[in-house]
Write a protein that holds these residues in place. Sequence first.
Motif, PDB file in Angstrom:
ATOM      1  N   GLU A  16       0.715  -1.168  -0.012  1.00  0.00           N
ATOM      2  CA  GLU A  16       0.042  -0.067  -0.066  1.00  0.00           C
ATOM      3  C   GLU A  16       1.009   1.151   0.000  1.00  0.00           C
ATOM      4  O   GLU A  16       0.405   2.277   0.294  1.00  0.00           O
ATOM      5  N   THR A  19      -0.055   3.781  -4.307  1.00  0.00           N
ATOM      6  CA  THR A  19      -1.414   3.604  -4.776  1.00  0.00           C
ATOM      7  C   THR A  19      -1.838   4.689  -5.554  1.00  0.00           C
ATOM      8  O   THR A  19      -1.173   5.728  -5.465  1.00  0.00           O
ATOM      9  N   HIS A  20      -3.076   4.656  -6.117  1.00  0.00           N
ATOM     10  CA  HIS A  20      -3.526   5.732  -7.180  1.00  0.00           C
ATOM     11  C   HIS A  20      -4.170   6.889  -6.403  1.00  0.00           C
ATOM     12  O   HIS A  20      -5.198   7.472  -6.738  1.00  0.00           O
ATOM     13  N   HIS A  23      -2.405   8.277   0.114  1.00  0.00           N
ATOM     14  CA  HIS A  23      -2.605   7.588   1.412  1.00  0.00           C
ATOM     15  C   HIS A  23      -2.595   8.130   2.605  1.00  0.00           C
ATOM     16  O   HIS A  23      -2.164   9.474   2.766  1.00  0.00           O
ATOM     17  N   ALA A  59      -0.236  -2.634  -6.610  1.00  0.00           N
ATOM     18  CA  ALA A  59      -0.441  -2.663  -5.314  1.00  0.00           C
ATOM     19  C   ALA A  59      -1.486  -3.396  -4.545  1.00  0.00           C
ATOM     20  O   ALA A  59      -2.354  -4.067  -5.542  1.00  0.00           O
ATOM     21  N   HIS A  61      -4.108  -2.269  -3.523  1.00  0.00           N
ATOM     22  CA  HIS A  61      -5.609  -1.582  -3.901  1.00  0.00           C
ATOM     23  C   HIS A  61      -4.996  -1.181  -5.254  1.00  0.00           C
ATOM     24  O   HIS A  61      -4.137  -0.606  -5.538  1.00  0.00           O
ATOM     25  N   HIS A  62      -6.324  -0.820  -6.084  1.00  0.00           N
ATOM     26  CA  HIS A  62      -6.153  -0.100  -7.240  1.00  0.00           C
ATOM     27  C   HIS A  62      -5.557  -0.855  -8.471  1.00  0.00           C
ATOM     28  O   HIS A  62      -5.357  -2.082  -8.294  1.00  0.00           O
ATOM     29  N   GLN A  78       4.698   9.464  -6.271  1.00  0.00           N
ATOM     30  CA  GLN A  78       4.285   9.215  -5.035  1.00  0.00           C
ATOM     31  C   GLN A  78       5.301   9.523  -3.839  1.00  0.00           C
ATOM     32  O   GLN A  78       5.098   9.790  -2.824  1.00  0.00           O
ATOM     33  N   ASN A 117      -2.859  10.323  -9.608  1.00  0.00           N
ATOM     34  CA  ASN A 117      -2.511   9.443  -8.372  1.00  0.00           C
ATOM     35  C   ASN A 117      -1.883  10.023  -7.065  1.00  0.00           C
ATOM     36  O   ASN A 117      -1.762   9.358  -6.303  1.00  0.00           O
TER      37      ASN A 117
END
Length: 361
Positions: A16, A19-20, A23, A59, A61-62, A78, A117
């Motif tokens: 994680e 991710t897009h 976070h 990842a 998620h996404h 990121q 993202n």
Amino acid sequence: EMHFFFPGYRALCMAENATHNLHNLLTLRGALVRDPHVWSRYLTEAIDVFSGRADVVFASHHWPTWGHDEIVSFLSTQRDLYAYLHDQTLRMLNTGLTGTEIAEIIQLPPALENAWNARGYYGSVSHNVKAVYQRYMGWFDGNPARLWPHPPAEQAKRYVDAMGGIDRVVTLARTAFDGGDYRWAATLLDHAIFTDADHAAARELYAQTLTQLGYGSENGTWRNFFLSGATELQSGSFGTPQSTSAPTIVAQLTPEQLLDAFAITVDGPKAWDLDLVTDLTFTDLGRSFRVTLRNGVLIYLEREPGSDAALHLSLTKARMIALAAGDTSSPGLQIDGDAGVLESLFSVLDPGDPDFEIVLP
């Protein structure tokens, strides 16, 4: 949150950590603050070590990102996002600004602001900046007027009195609401509700205010909190929608974790006068612990049972889990010594309340 590279598939899993969206550095549900400096450093390492060998990044998620240039661009964005929030928050706190002040004025570079993202669909720039401040500075911002404030309910009474009573506060909140200043309306109505939780006009306007704040939130977790508060005001607390004590999870806990769980349910004031010594043996694990309750604190130490303990319990870990849930009568628990010790222990345990209210006092 570990990174995994699968060379046979030329695939890099970023867990994680990339991710897009932006976070959370601090989950609104509550957690330890995550370290964005370390976070960004390991993203740099992933770019350096794996980007030349990966055809795809994915990842937990996404959706995945394909192609070398796209992978480097995505991971770099990121990385820069978390590094920027960290470094700029520290720069500004070193000029004397507080976390709330920094959160209001910080600006992301256009390249990050306009990157899909990096948008705040889950974490937000605002509460992540405050998390960085919290990680380094704690709850106190250095202003002595904020060192020893009244708790919320007592503050509310004084603010409402100073503004001319609760009806006047609701009138001011209505003006703010009509002017689109929902943040100020929510602040005023928070004081009103903490003064009189049953004031119908305050509850209705507060629910409308939180609903508008929710509808206007890009961030999903903010929206959930705002709409949860509105629901509580209109129809009452709906409790906790999920449980972290699923049997399959609890079954994996170690004896130490189970005893830690016991320790944080001890109601300290109720236990002040207790002095209990128990030896606990897990028959299926071949492990024993000396458990004491003194000064309202439950302490454990792994050691062999001794004759000086008032009580000796022998049980499996599964039976311990049942015991932690309050089951003291079913088979599988061998009690040697003073059973009143166990009764005294359970009399001071407070399991907590998963249905506590978040808007009402």
